[in-house]
Design a protein around this motif. Structure first.
Motif, PDB file in Angstrom:
ATOM      1  N   ARG A  73     -72.170  77.352  92.254  1.00  0.00           N
ATOM      2  CA  ARG A  73     -71.787  77.119  90.848  1.00  0.00           C
ATOM      3  C   ARG A  73     -72.224  75.748  90.360  1.00  0.00           C
ATOM      4  NH1 ARG A  73     -66.010  79.709  92.197  1.00  0.00           N
ATOM      5  NH2 ARG A  73     -66.620  81.896  91.999  1.00  0.00           N
ATOM      6  N   GLN A  74     -72.463  74.855  91.303  1.00  0.00           N
ATOM      7  CA  GLN A  74     -72.931  73.524  90.893  1.00  0.00           C
ATOM      8  C   GLN A  74     -74.428  73.514  90.595  1.00  0.00           C
ATOM      9  OE1 GLN A  74     -71.932  70.342  93.591  1.00  0.00           O
ATOM     10  NE2 GLN A  74     -69.757  70.852  93.535  1.00  0.00           N
TER      11      GLN A  74
ATOM     12  N   THR B 280     -66.650  76.940  99.889  1.00  0.00           N
ATOM     13  CA  THR B 280     -67.570  75.802  99.774  1.00  0.00           C
ATOM     14  C   THR B 280     -68.941  76.254  99.277  1.00  0.00           C
ATOM     15  OG1 THR B 280     -66.428  74.919 101.687  1.00  0.00           O
ATOM     16  CG2 THR B 280     -68.441  73.802 101.031  1.00  0.00           C
TER      17      THR B 280
ATOM     18  N   PHE C   7     -70.842  86.326  89.181  1.00  0.00           N
ATOM     19  CA  PHE C   7     -70.506  84.909  89.323  1.00  0.00           C
ATOM     20  C   PHE C   7     -69.389  84.677  90.353  1.00  0.00           C
ATOM     21  CE2 PHE C   7     -68.819  80.820  87.453  1.00  0.00           C
ATOM     22  CZ  PHE C   7     -69.973  80.087  87.627  1.00  0.00           C
ATOM     23  N   GLY C   8     -68.916  85.786  90.940  1.00  0.00           N
ATOM     24  CA  GLY C   8     -67.855  85.631  91.938  1.00  0.00           C
ATOM     25  C   GLY C   8     -66.516  85.306  91.319  1.00  0.00           C
ATOM     26  N   GLU C   9     -66.390  85.516  89.999  1.00  0.00           N
ATOM     27  CA  GLU C   9     -65.139  85.208  89.308  1.00  0.00           C
ATOM     28  C   GLU C   9     -64.135  86.324  89.548  1.00  0.00           C
ATOM     29  OE1 GLU C   9     -65.932  85.055  85.172  1.00  0.00           O
ATOM     30  OE2 GLU C   9     -63.855  84.705  84.586  1.00  0.00           O
TER      31      GLU C   9
ATOM     32  N   SER D  55     -68.298  91.812  80.405  1.00  0.00           N
ATOM     33  CA  SER D  55     -67.737  90.591  81.001  1.00  0.00           C
ATOM     34  C   SER D  55     -67.439  90.796  82.473  1.00  0.00           C
ATOM     35  CB  SER D  55     -66.460  90.180  80.274  1.00  0.00           C
ATOM     36  OG  SER D  55     -66.789  89.834  78.951  1.00  0.00           O
TER      37      SER D  55
ATOM     38  N   PHE E 260     -69.174  81.365  79.520  1.00  0.00           N
ATOM     39  CA  PHE E 260     -68.118  82.376  79.520  1.00  0.00           C
ATOM     40  C   PHE E 260     -67.832  82.851  78.105  1.00  0.00           C
ATOM     41  CE2 PHE E 260     -67.391  79.357  82.947  1.00  0.00           C
ATOM     42  CZ  PHE E 260     -67.260  80.167  84.051  1.00  0.00           C
ATOM     43  N   GLN E 261     -67.475  84.108  78.009  1.00  0.00           N
ATOM     44  CA  GLN E 261     -67.098  84.612  76.688  1.00  0.00           C
ATOM     45  C   GLN E 261     -65.875  83.857  76.161  1.00  0.00           C
ATOM     46  OE1 GLN E 261     -65.567  88.619  76.466  1.00  0.00           O
ATOM     47  NE2 GLN E 261     -66.427  88.914  74.417  1.00  0.00           N
TER      48      GLN E 261
ATOM     49  N   SER F 261     -68.808  76.845  95.629  1.00  0.00           N
ATOM     50  CA  SER F 261     -68.850  75.591  94.867  1.00  0.00           C
ATOM     51  C   SER F 261     -70.279  75.139  94.675  1.00  0.00           C
ATOM     52  CB  SER F 261     -68.085  74.484  95.606  1.00  0.00           C
ATOM     53  OG  SER F 261     -66.741  74.787  95.641  1.00  0.00           O
ATOM     54  N   SER F 262     -71.070  75.167  95.753  1.00  0.00           N
ATOM     55  CA  SER F 262     -72.426  74.633  95.581  1.00  0.00           C
ATOM     56  C   SER F 262     -73.291  75.592  94.771  1.00  0.00           C
ATOM     57  CB  SER F 262     -73.049  74.281  96.933  1.00  0.00           C
ATOM     58  OG  SER F 262     -73.065  75.405  97.746  1.00  0.00           O
TER      59      SER F 262
ATOM     60  N   ARG G 174     -63.740  78.793  78.462  1.00  0.00           N
ATOM     61  CA  ARG G 174     -63.107  77.984  79.523  1.00  0.00           C
ATOM     62  C   ARG G 174     -63.339  76.487  79.323  1.00  0.00           C
ATOM     63  NH1 ARG G 174     -61.102  81.267  83.484  1.00  0.00           N
ATOM     64  NH2 ARG G 174     -62.064  83.292  83.783  1.00  0.00           N
TER      65      ARG G 174
END
Lengths: 214, 400
Positions: free
Chosen positions: A84-85, A78, A55-57, A48, A92-93, A81-82, A96
């Motif tokens: 992930r869009q 910003t 994913f930058g999480e 994970s 996600f395991q 955001s784009s 969410r």
């Protein structure tokens, strides 16, 4: 986005001894668009974490990760955001999902960012995965297996170059795994997208370009 | 749908608490502001003969000063200091005559014979806008226009004439009277005709045109030019509290302007309004503090949900927007209600102001409206900055 490369990445929490037997930690690895990758490991090896980094999480690691030539530490909020869009989608395991919203609302929440699918297409997907009658049910009242299917449909409701999946089928029966794998494969092919799937060992019906031991 | 999620955990009691505190603070501030605008006409008296934008300053005459005239004249340093004050637009002097003056009537005239020693002073003509076309010195005609304080005539009419059985005389009649003025000095003597050309309300002296004074001092003047014992200050706002403050600061000055001394009244009222404004602001501060705490709590409670929305690809600015909008709408509602309260307060004190001759308060009303809009926007800016800051700093929760 054509590739995701990792270079000498090591989570802060991982002891050197464990990392030394890994094919990914502290090594170079490249995931290209259009390829299917399986990353398997035992629990606690950092599956994970790896997807979270990609994913930058999360950012609790040393080394560097690049989208094409861009080091991801330098991306702005910003830009994230784009990305992930419309560049990277993630199952996600922990799913969410928003438990106060209905199944359909959860999916629509994602879809309305890019208007990727029509309402009818979403209903078709719910139908295909056996959730047609759960459409207006609050997610809190669904089983984890049903929630997993909703999270997967949600992840498909956006354009992407890479799909990240973290133990996505852990609570699904074989019939559902079969249906959903086929669905995912169709989406990947139509988008010519890459797949990075983490699992505890199960391989699921995909044809992989590379299998990594973490 | 996002709205539905973001609305979670918004606490109505907290918002009401904020609204009530802010309503109290803003009502006080708007009312005080509106009142301060409405009473401004009190401190801009109608222009008199000697315009009230001019103040005359002299030193107090004390026992010691009686024997030492230096004490009642201004030194250059003192004049410089006055001139440096912000409220001083320009500074002029009284010019005194350095010759002897005697006024008398000719035995043949219709008014009772009189003869008296006199003195003249002059001030720059531009300070006497209302003096009219007669206010000029023409050597050919030999007529000296003279301006006396209106009080002198009142003193005669209501004090002297009444008690001594003499006729009262009007301003118009006085202006018809021509008398003789003998000027002597410097070994010369000359007789002129004199005529009362006007009355001054604010300037307590006997004035002649500046041109005559220059001419006569040159011709008849004896001795050196005297030091200035009275100066005239031109100011933009005679009600400026700074004027009263400066001259009250123990400098031994006497200041005379209009009769009701707007400086001190203005100083008092300005202080009062300032105190009320401070009270209003002091009430506003905890209100703003309450808002900030509510924002902190709200963002904290919604942290997980906001973090998940960020991971779905929602922009943080997009997530902050509904909260910013809520703060703006709430502040606007409170501002509008406070403005309405200020309007009610205005209608309550309007009759009292009308008794003082101030009517037509719509100017203050609309200025207050502008002020209220500006105030609401300024009060909302910190809220918005704080909301954006908190949402920009949201950490993504470890597990969904």
């Amino acid at each position: 986005m054509e590739s995701i490369r990792i270079h000498h990445v090591l989570p802060y929490f991982l002891p050197d001894a464990e990392a030394s037997v890994s094919e990914i930690w502290r090594r170079d690895a490249c995931f290209r668009k259009g390829e299917r990758h399986l990353v398997s490991a035992t629990s606690g090896a950092g599956k994970s974490s790896l997807l979270g980094y990609l994913f930058g999480e999360r950012s609790d690691y040393t080394g560097d990760i690049r989208y094409d030539d861009r080091e991801i530490g330098s991306l702005t909020a910003t830009e994230w955001s784009s990305i992930r869009q419309c560049r990277i989608s993630f199952v996600f395991q922990g799913l969410r999902l928003f438990t106060d919203l209905t199944a359909f609302e959860n999916i629509d929440l994602k879809n309305r960012l890019s208007h990727h699918k029509t309402g009818e297409e979403i209903l078709y997907l719910l139908n295909l995965t056996g959730l047609a009658d759960k459409r207006d049910e609050k997610v809190a009242r669904l089983s984890f297996g049903q929630q997993q299917r909703i999270a997967i449909i949600r992840a498909l409701c956006q354009p992407f170059d890479f799909l990240l999946m973290d133990e996505p089928f852990s609570h699904l029966d074989d019939a559902n795994v079969e249906i959903i794998s086929r669905l995912v494969e169709q989406e990947l092919s139509s988008k010519q997208a890459g797949l990075i799937l983490c699992s505890l060992g199960a391989e699921y019906p995909f044809t992989y370009h590379h299998k990594w031991k973490l | 749908m996002v709205q539905k999620l973001l609305r979670q955990n918004i606490s109505t009691p907290q918002l009401l608490g904020y609204a009530f505190a802010a309503l109290t603070g803003m009502s006080i501030i708007f009312t005080a502001f509106c009142f301060s605008r409405d009473i401004r006409p009190l401190f801009t008296p109608a222009t008199g003969l000697f315009k009230p934008e001019y103040l005359t300053v002299n030193k107090k005459v004390s026992l010691l000063a009686t024997f030492n005239s230096d004490r009642t004249t201004f030194s250059q340093a003192e004049i410089d200091e006055i001139n440096r004050q912000k409220f001083v637009r320009s500074l002029s002097y009284f010019t005194s005559c350095r010759f002897r003056v005697k006024a008398y009537t000719q035995p043949s005239s219709q008014i009772p014979p009189f003869s008296t020693d006199l003195f003249f002073e002059s001030v720059p003509d531009r300070l006497l806008d209302g003096a009219g076309p007669d206010w000029r010195w023409d050597e050919q005609s030999g007529v000296i226009p003279i301006m006396i304080p209106r009080d002198y005539l009142n003193l005669y009419n209501f004090g002297f004439a009444g008690s001594q059985g003499l006729p009262q005389i009007s301003e118009a009649i006085v202006q018809q009277v021509v008398f003789r003025i003998a000027v002597s000095g410097n070994g010369r003597q000359q007789v002129f005709d004199g005529r009362i050309a006007g009355f001054s309300d604010y300037l307590n002296t006997i004035l002649v045109p500046d041109a005559f004074m220059q001419w006569a001092n040159e011709r008849f003047g004896e001795g050196a030019t005297g030091k200035a014992s009275r100066v005239i200050i031109e100011t933009d706002n005679p009600a400026d509290p700074a004027i009263a403050e400066f001259f009250a600061a123990g400098q031994n000055y006497d200041i005379s302007n209009s009769k009701d001394d707007p400086g001190k009244l203005s100083y008092f009222l300005t202080s009062l309004i300032t105190i009320v404004l401070i009270v209003g602001t002091v009430i506003m501060l905890p209100a703003i503090g309450l808002m900030v705490l509510s924002i902190n709590l709200l963002v904290y409670k919604n942290q997980k949900m906001l973090g998940n929305l960020v991971l779905l690809g929602y922009r943080r600015s997009r997530l902050a927007r509904p909260y910013c909008l809520l703060a703006l709408v709430l502040n606007m509602a409170v501002g509008a209600a406070s403005f309405a309260i200020a309007g009610c307060a205005q209608s309550l004190y309007a009759p009292r102001l009308a008794a003082l001759g101030i009517t037509g308060l719509s100017g203050g009303f609309w200025t207050t409206a502008g002020f209220a809009i500006l105030f609401v926007l300024l009060a909302t800016v910190p809220d918005i900055l704080w909301i954006r800051r908190k949402i920009n700093r949201i950490k993504i929760p470890a597990r969904g």
